[in-house]
Design a protein around this motif. Structure first.
Motif, PDB file in Angstrom:
ATOM      1  N   GLN A  49      75.902  19.738  -8.179  1.00 31.14           N
ATOM      2  CA  GLN A  49      74.511  20.172  -8.281  1.00 31.14           C
ATOM      3  C   GLN A  49      74.234  21.316  -7.313  1.00 31.14           C
ATOM      4  O   GLN A  49      73.515  22.267  -7.656  1.00 31.14           O
ATOM      5  N   TRP A  50      74.802  21.253  -6.112  1.00 30.42           N
ATOM      6  CA  TRP A  50      74.613  22.348  -5.158  1.00 30.42           C
ATOM      7  C   TRP A  50      75.174  23.655  -5.706  1.00 30.42           C
ATOM      8  O   TRP A  50      74.549  24.711  -5.567  1.00 30.42           O
ATOM      9  N   ALA A  51      76.357  23.594  -6.316  1.00 30.06           N
ATOM     10  CA  ALA A  51      76.957  24.803  -6.887  1.00 30.06           C
ATOM     11  C   ALA A  51      76.087  25.364  -8.002  1.00 30.06           C
ATOM     12  O   ALA A  51      75.933  26.584  -8.128  1.00 30.06           O
ATOM     13  N   VAL A  52      75.509  24.489  -8.812  1.00 26.50           N
ATOM     14  CA  VAL A  52      74.611  24.939  -9.882  1.00 26.50           C
ATOM     15  C   VAL A  52      73.391  25.640  -9.297  1.00 26.50           C
ATOM     16  O   VAL A  52      72.953  26.689  -9.784  1.00 26.50           O
ATOM     17  N   ASN A  53      72.846  25.074  -8.219  1.00 24.91           N
ATOM     18  CA  ASN A  53      71.671  25.688  -7.594  1.00 24.91           C
ATOM     19  C   ASN A  53      72.020  27.040  -6.968  1.00 24.91           C
ATOM     20  O   ASN A  53      71.196  27.966  -6.984  1.00 24.91           O
ATOM     21  N   TRP A  54      73.207  27.165  -6.398  1.00 24.37           N
ATOM     22  CA  TRP A  54      73.615  28.446  -5.814  1.00 24.37           C
ATOM     23  C   TRP A  54      73.666  29.551  -6.873  1.00 24.37           C
ATOM     24  O   TRP A  54      73.347  30.700  -6.591  1.00 24.37           O
ATOM     25  N   LEU A  55      74.068  29.184  -8.076  1.00 22.12           N
ATOM     26  CA  LEU A  55      74.182  30.170  -9.157  1.00 22.12           C
ATOM     27  C   LEU A  55      72.890  30.327  -9.938  1.00 22.12           C
ATOM     28  O   LEU A  55      72.851  31.064 -10.927  1.00 22.12           O
ATOM     29  N   ASP A  56      71.835  29.615  -9.506  1.00 25.15           N
ATOM     30  CA  ASP A  56      70.522  29.684 -10.170  1.00 25.15           C
ATOM     31  C   ASP A  56      70.618  29.313 -11.640  1.00 25.15           C
ATOM     32  O   ASP A  56      69.962  29.910 -12.505  1.00 25.15           O
ATOM     33  N   LEU A  57      71.457  28.327 -11.946  1.00 25.49           N
ATOM     34  CA  LEU A  57      71.533  27.824 -13.310  1.00 25.49           C
ATOM     35  C   LEU A  57      70.455  26.764 -13.514  1.00 25.49           C
ATOM     36  O   LEU A  57      69.950  26.164 -12.574  1.00 25.49           O
ATOM     37  N   SER A  58      70.121  26.519 -14.735  1.00 28.50           N
ATOM     38  CA  SER A  58      69.096  25.518 -15.021  1.00 28.50           C
ATOM     39  C   SER A  58      69.655  24.125 -14.803  1.00 28.50           C
ATOM     40  O   SER A  58      70.864  23.899 -14.856  1.00 28.50           O
ATOM     41  N   SER A  59      68.772  23.170 -14.582  1.00 31.47           N
ATOM     42  CA  SER A  59      69.211  21.799 -14.349  1.00 31.47           C
ATOM     43  C   SER A  59      69.851  21.184 -15.585  1.00 31.47           C
ATOM     44  O   SER A  59      70.563  20.190 -15.495  1.00 31.47           O
ATOM     45  N   MET A 139      83.381  24.476  -7.176  1.00 29.42           N
ATOM     46  CA  MET A 139      82.532  24.444  -8.365  1.00 29.42           C
ATOM     47  C   MET A 139      81.788  25.760  -8.538  1.00 29.42           C
ATOM     48  O   MET A 139      81.595  26.227  -9.667  1.00 29.42           O
ATOM     49  N   TRP A 140      81.369  26.358  -7.429  1.00 26.80           N
ATOM     50  CA  TRP A 140      80.731  27.682  -7.524  1.00 26.80           C
ATOM     51  C   TRP A 140      81.706  28.698  -8.116  1.00 26.80           C
ATOM     52  O   TRP A 140      81.318  29.529  -8.947  1.00 26.80           O
ATOM     53  N   PHE A 141      82.960  28.654  -7.704  1.00 28.98           N
ATOM     54  CA  PHE A 141      83.966  29.585  -8.211  1.00 28.98           C
ATOM     55  C   PHE A 141      84.191  29.371  -9.705  1.00 28.98           C
ATOM     56  O   PHE A 141      84.233  30.335 -10.486  1.00 28.98           O
ATOM     57  N   PHE A 142      84.313  28.108 -10.127  1.00 32.38           N
ATOM     58  CA  PHE A 142      84.588  27.835 -11.535  1.00 32.38           C
ATOM     59  C   PHE A 142      83.370  28.098 -12.419  1.00 32.38           C
ATOM     60  O   PHE A 142      83.497  28.641 -13.525  1.00 32.38           O
ATOM     61  N   LEU A 143      82.184  27.712 -11.940  1.00 30.74           N
ATOM     62  CA  LEU A 143      80.980  27.911 -12.745  1.00 30.74           C
ATOM     63  C   LEU A 143      80.599  29.383 -12.872  1.00 30.74           C
ATOM     64  O   LEU A 143      79.923  29.772 -13.836  1.00 30.74           O
ATOM     65  N   SER A 144      81.011  30.210 -11.913  1.00 28.89           N
ATOM     66  CA  SER A 144      80.696  31.634 -11.998  1.00 28.89           C
ATOM     67  C   SER A 144      81.426  32.318 -13.146  1.00 28.89           C
ATOM     68  O   SER A 144      81.109  33.460 -13.488  1.00 28.89           O
ATOM     69  N   MET A 145      82.399  31.640 -13.767  1.00 32.00           N
ATOM     70  CA  MET A 145      83.131  32.220 -14.894  1.00 32.00           C
ATOM     71  C   MET A 145      82.444  31.974 -16.229  1.00 32.00           C
ATOM     72  O   MET A 145      82.928  32.438 -17.272  1.00 32.00           O
ATOM     73  N   GLU A 146      81.335  31.238 -16.214  1.00 30.79           N
ATOM     74  CA  GLU A 146      80.617  31.029 -17.467  1.00 30.79           C
ATOM     75  C   GLU A 146      80.056  32.344 -17.996  1.00 30.79           C
ATOM     76  O   GLU A 146      79.816  33.289 -17.232  1.00 30.79           O
ATOM     77  N   GLN A 147      79.847  32.384 -19.286  1.00 29.17           N
ATOM     78  CA  GLN A 147      79.353  33.608 -19.925  1.00 29.17           C
ATOM     79  C   GLN A 147      78.215  33.252 -20.866  1.00 29.17           C
ATOM     80  O   GLN A 147      78.344  32.383 -21.727  1.00 29.17           O
ATOM     81  N   PRO A 221      93.900  25.603  -8.615  1.00 27.76           N
ATOM     82  CA  PRO A 221      94.445  26.964  -8.445  1.00 27.76           C
ATOM     83  C   PRO A 221      93.370  28.015  -8.219  1.00 27.76           C
ATOM     84  O   PRO A 221      93.262  28.987  -8.981  1.00 27.76           O
ATOM     85  N   ASP A 222      92.575  27.842  -7.185  1.00 29.73           N
ATOM     86  CA  ASP A 222      91.624  28.885  -6.813  1.00 29.73           C
ATOM     87  C   ASP A 222      91.786  29.168  -5.331  1.00 29.73           C
ATOM     88  O   ASP A 222      92.063  28.254  -4.543  1.00 29.73           O
ATOM     89  N   PRO A 223      91.621  30.409  -4.920  1.00 32.53           N
ATOM     90  CA  PRO A 223      91.905  30.779  -3.515  1.00 32.53           C
ATOM     91  C   PRO A 223      90.969  30.122  -2.521  1.00 32.53           C
ATOM     92  O   PRO A 223      91.373  29.822  -1.399  1.00 32.53           O
ATOM     93  N   LEU A 224      89.714  29.872  -2.896  1.00 31.50           N
ATOM     94  CA  LEU A 224      88.764  29.302  -1.946  1.00 31.50           C
ATOM     95  C   LEU A 224      89.188  27.896  -1.513  1.00 31.50           C
ATOM     96  O   LEU A 224      89.192  27.572  -0.318  1.00 31.50           O
ATOM     97  N   THR A 225      89.560  27.063  -2.485  1.00 34.02           N
ATOM     98  CA  THR A 225      89.953  25.702  -2.158  1.00 34.02           C
ATOM     99  C   THR A 225      91.263  25.675  -1.383  1.00 34.02           C
ATOM    100  O   THR A 225      91.434  24.886  -0.446  1.00 34.02           O
TER     101      THR A 225
END
Length: 272
Positions: A49-59, A139-147, A221-225
């Motif tokens: 949920q925090w990652a979703v809020n960081w990306l300003d996605l809807s609930s 989650m922020w890294f993975f969710l940022s790939m949405e289109q 497999p993401d650099p941040l983690t």
């Protein structure tokens, strides 16, 4: 053999009793964790949920699915086992200590007890790092790939499965919890004289390589983690060197005191 049969049998009986208490504690903790499995899973979803809020996605984007009728049931079983192991660990560790303690000297028991207390504390620190930093970053890294779909663009959305998300967060918690035991393991080895601070310092470059390789294997497999696991591992390695140096200094002081007492007793013998 006849002289040692009775002590061996008594040790086996005591071991069985300790195992029964450990299994009983795990079973009770498992039932409690399974009863609140849904609430525990919702608590584990908070970093998502925090990652979703960081990306300003809807609930509405915070939604999990399961594709098999039994999937969420087995997910709750895993949550029960995971929570049961965590809640029952103090009982299991205490039973292990009570079984081993009679065979130790008093100074050995006093030396072993702090490491037994430090183990769950370090594990919780690793789990807290996963919960409050690593999972939200991943989650922020993975969710940022949405289109977002539009003219000439396909709509690409992330629909996580409950089992896969639980497996990810459990794997990371166990990985960080085990890595955070590094100071305890190295300090015990140094106390036993199996490693020295000089050898640990000379192998620092190998430790750096091993830390990043382990991070690549244990994390997604993401650099941040991966960096999030490798950097704390290296910091713990440096802290382990300091802890081993403290143990070695204490050992030298004890040896110097023992040598001084031997000299004093020798002088008293010669004078008498």
């Amino acid at each position: 053999m006849e002289a040692t049969a009775a002590p061996l049998m008594s040790h086996l009986i005591e071991l069985r009793q300790r195992l029964i208490w450990s299994v009983a504690a795990f079973f009770v903790a498992f039932v409690i964790s399974y009863t609140f499995a849904t609430e525990i899973f919702n608590l584990l979803v908070v970093p998502f949920q925090w990652a979703v809020n960081w990306l300003d996605l809807s609930s509405d984007d915070v939604r999990f699915i399961y594709t098999a009728p039994q999937e969420f049931f087995f997910t709750k079983i895993k949550i029960g086992a995971f929570g049961g192991l965590v809640l029952a660990f103090p009982v299991i560790a205490s039973q292990l200590y009570l079984f081993v303690a009679p065979g130790l000297y008093r100074n050995e028991r006093q030396a072993f007890l702090p490491y037994l207390v430090a183990t769950p504390i370090l594990f919780l620190l690793g789990a807290a790092l996963v919960y409050f930093l690593i999972i939200p970053m991943a989650m922020w890294f993975f969710l940022s790939m949405e289109q977002t779909g539009g003219e000439g663009l396909a709509s690409i959305q992330h629909l996580p499965k409950v089992s896969e998300y639980l497996s990810l967060i459990m794997t990371l918690i166990f990985a960080f919890g085990i890595v955070f035991q590094l100071p305890v393991a190295i300090t015990l080895l140094a106390r036993a004289g199996l490693v020295t601070t000089e050898s640990l310092a000379s192998k620092r470059k190998y430790a750096i390589v091993i830390a990043f390789v382990a991070a690549a294997i244990l994390t997604p497999p993401d650099p941040l983690t991966q960096i999030g696991l490798a950097v704390p591992t290296l910091l713990l390695y440096e802290f382990s060197i300091l802890s081993a140096r403290y143990v070695e200094r204490k050992r030298r002081e004890r040896e110097a005191d023992a040598a001084a007492s031997d000299e004093d007793s020798g002088e008293e013998t010669r004078s008498s």
